[in-house]
Scaffold this motif. Structure first.
Motif, short mmCIF file in Angstrom:
data_model
loop_
_atom_site.label_atom_id
_atom_site.label_comp_id
_atom_site.label_asym_id
_atom_site.label_seq_id
_atom_site.Cartn_x
_atom_site.Cartn_y
_atom_site.Cartn_z
N GLU A 100 0.86 -1.19 0.00
CA GLU A 100 0.00 0.00 0.00
C GLU A 100 0.89 1.23 0.00
OE1 GLU A 100 -2.65 2.25 -0.69
OE2 GLU A 100 -3.56 0.33 -0.16
N GLU A 101 0.73 2.07 -1.01
CA GLU A 101 1.57 3.26 -1.13
C GLU A 101 0.92 4.50 -0.54
OE1 GLU A 101 2.51 3.56 -5.25
OE2 GLU A 101 3.86 1.83 -5.25
N ASN A 102 -0.39 4.56 -0.49
CA ASN A 102 -1.08 5.75 0.01
C ASN A 102 -1.55 5.53 1.44
OD1 ASN A 102 -0.88 7.09 -2.57
ND2 ASN A 102 -2.48 5.70 -3.28
N LYS A 103 -0.61 5.51 2.37
CA LYS A 103 -0.91 5.15 3.75
C LYS A 103 -1.85 6.15 4.44
CE LYS A 103 1.83 1.48 4.27
NZ LYS A 103 2.79 1.46 5.35
N PHE A 104 -1.60 7.44 4.31
CA PHE A 104 -2.46 8.44 4.95
C PHE A 104 -3.88 8.32 4.43
CE2 PHE A 104 1.45 10.44 6.30
CZ PHE A 104 1.10 11.15 7.43
N GLU A 105 -4.01 8.14 3.12
CA GLU A 105 -5.32 8.11 2.48
C GLU A 105 -6.13 6.91 2.93
OE1 GLU A 105 -7.19 7.71 -2.03
OE2 GLU A 105 -5.17 8.52 -1.75
N ILE A 106 -5.54 5.71 2.93
CA ILE A 106 -6.32 4.51 3.25
C ILE A 106 -6.70 4.47 4.73
CG2 ILE A 106 -5.31 3.22 1.37
CD1 ILE A 106 -4.36 1.83 4.53
N ALA A 107 -5.94 5.19 5.58
CA ALA A 107 -6.26 5.22 7.01
C ALA A 107 -7.20 6.37 7.36
CB ALA A 107 -4.97 5.35 7.83
N GLY A 108 -7.49 7.25 6.38
CA GLY A 108 -8.36 8.39 6.65
C GLY A 108 -7.70 9.43 7.54
N LEU A 109 -6.38 9.56 7.43
CA LEU A 109 -5.63 10.50 8.26
C LEU A 109 -5.07 11.63 7.40
CD1 LEU A 109 -3.66 7.87 10.38
CD2 LEU A 109 -5.67 9.18 11.11
N THR A 110 -4.76 12.76 8.04
CA THR A 110 -4.22 13.91 7.32
C THR A 110 -2.84 14.27 7.83
OG1 THR A 110 -5.39 15.36 8.88
CG2 THR A 110 -6.47 14.90 6.79
N GLY A 111 -1.98 14.67 6.92
CA GLY A 111 -0.62 15.04 7.27
C GLY A 111 -0.48 16.53 7.52
N THR A 112 0.40 16.87 8.45
CA THR A 112 0.72 18.25 8.77
C THR A 112 2.23 18.44 8.66
OG1 THR A 112 -1.14 18.44 10.31
CG2 THR A 112 0.63 20.05 10.55
#
Length: 222
Positions: A100-112
């Protein structure tokens, strides 16, 4: 009565941390770990050598430790059996991991964006710590069949960010243990802290007496 026992794992209870690093192509990797402990403003983490997180750390020497609360349990589960390593290591394939390459996206999390490093913080986690690698050690070098499988990293904390919901009243630099409900991993199951079990003699010691030069250096850099 005690009996002699040989458990396959010895995870008696440690905090769950979402650890974010930068991949070689500049994208963001995010992985849950629970092999971690702190001393002062430093900590030790243990990672499988074949993991993408370990590979990233060996190159960038930068990481964010995002401590999960009970509210992030679902997101941790969504990441639990994913890996950024391509191809997926055989040991992880046997455990049902997938690439899985899109870790933030699949977990529903946002990066800061972080202040001192390139890796992103996880906005949803109540505690976020920017850190850099200070030392690298291999584990089980005395056992030929285990050599090279696990790496431990000594990290120095540069910045700590705390959600206001867990800060002690009338303080800015103290976490209220009655408000902080960390996600705990105990033998692969999720738990958290309950009510205070007993008064603590150590709690009579002012926290400021545990100050280290690392904390002082971080303050002076701001």
């Amino acid at each position: 009565m005690h009996i002699k026992s040989y458990p396959s794992i010895l995870y008696f209870g440690t905090p769950v941390v979402l650890i974010s690093t930068k991949n070689p192509n500049g994208t963001d990797n995010l992985a849950p770990i629970s092999s971690i402990f702190w001393l002062g403003w430093r900590c030790i983490i243990g990672l499988g050598a074949s993991s993408q997180t370990a590979k990233n750390l060996l190159v960038t020497k930068e990481v964010v430790l995002n401590l999960s609360s009970v509210n992030e349990a679902k997101a941790v589960n969504l990441l639990a059996r994913t890996t950024g390593s391509n191809p997926v290591p055989q040991s992880k394939m046997l455990k049902g991991y997938r690439l899985e390459e899109n870790k933030f996206e699949i977990a529903g999390l946002t990066g800061t964006p972080s202040e001192t490093i390139k890796a992103y913080r996880v906005n949803e986690c109540p505690v976020q710590m920017e850190a850099v690698v200070m030392a690298i050690h291999k584990l089980a070098e005395d056992e030929p069949l285990e050599q090279g499988k696990i790496i431990t990293f000594e990290l120095k904390i540069n910045r700590v960010y705390l959600d206001q919901s867990i800060i002690m009243d009338n303080y800015t630099n103290r976490v209220d243990p009655d408000k902080w409900k960390p996600l705990i991993m105990s033998f692969q199951e999720f738990y958290t802290l309950g009510d205070k079990a007993h008064v603590s003699t150590l709690a009579e010691i002012p926290e400021i007496l545990y100050n280290t030069n690392d904390r002082k250096s971080a303050q002076e850099e701001v």
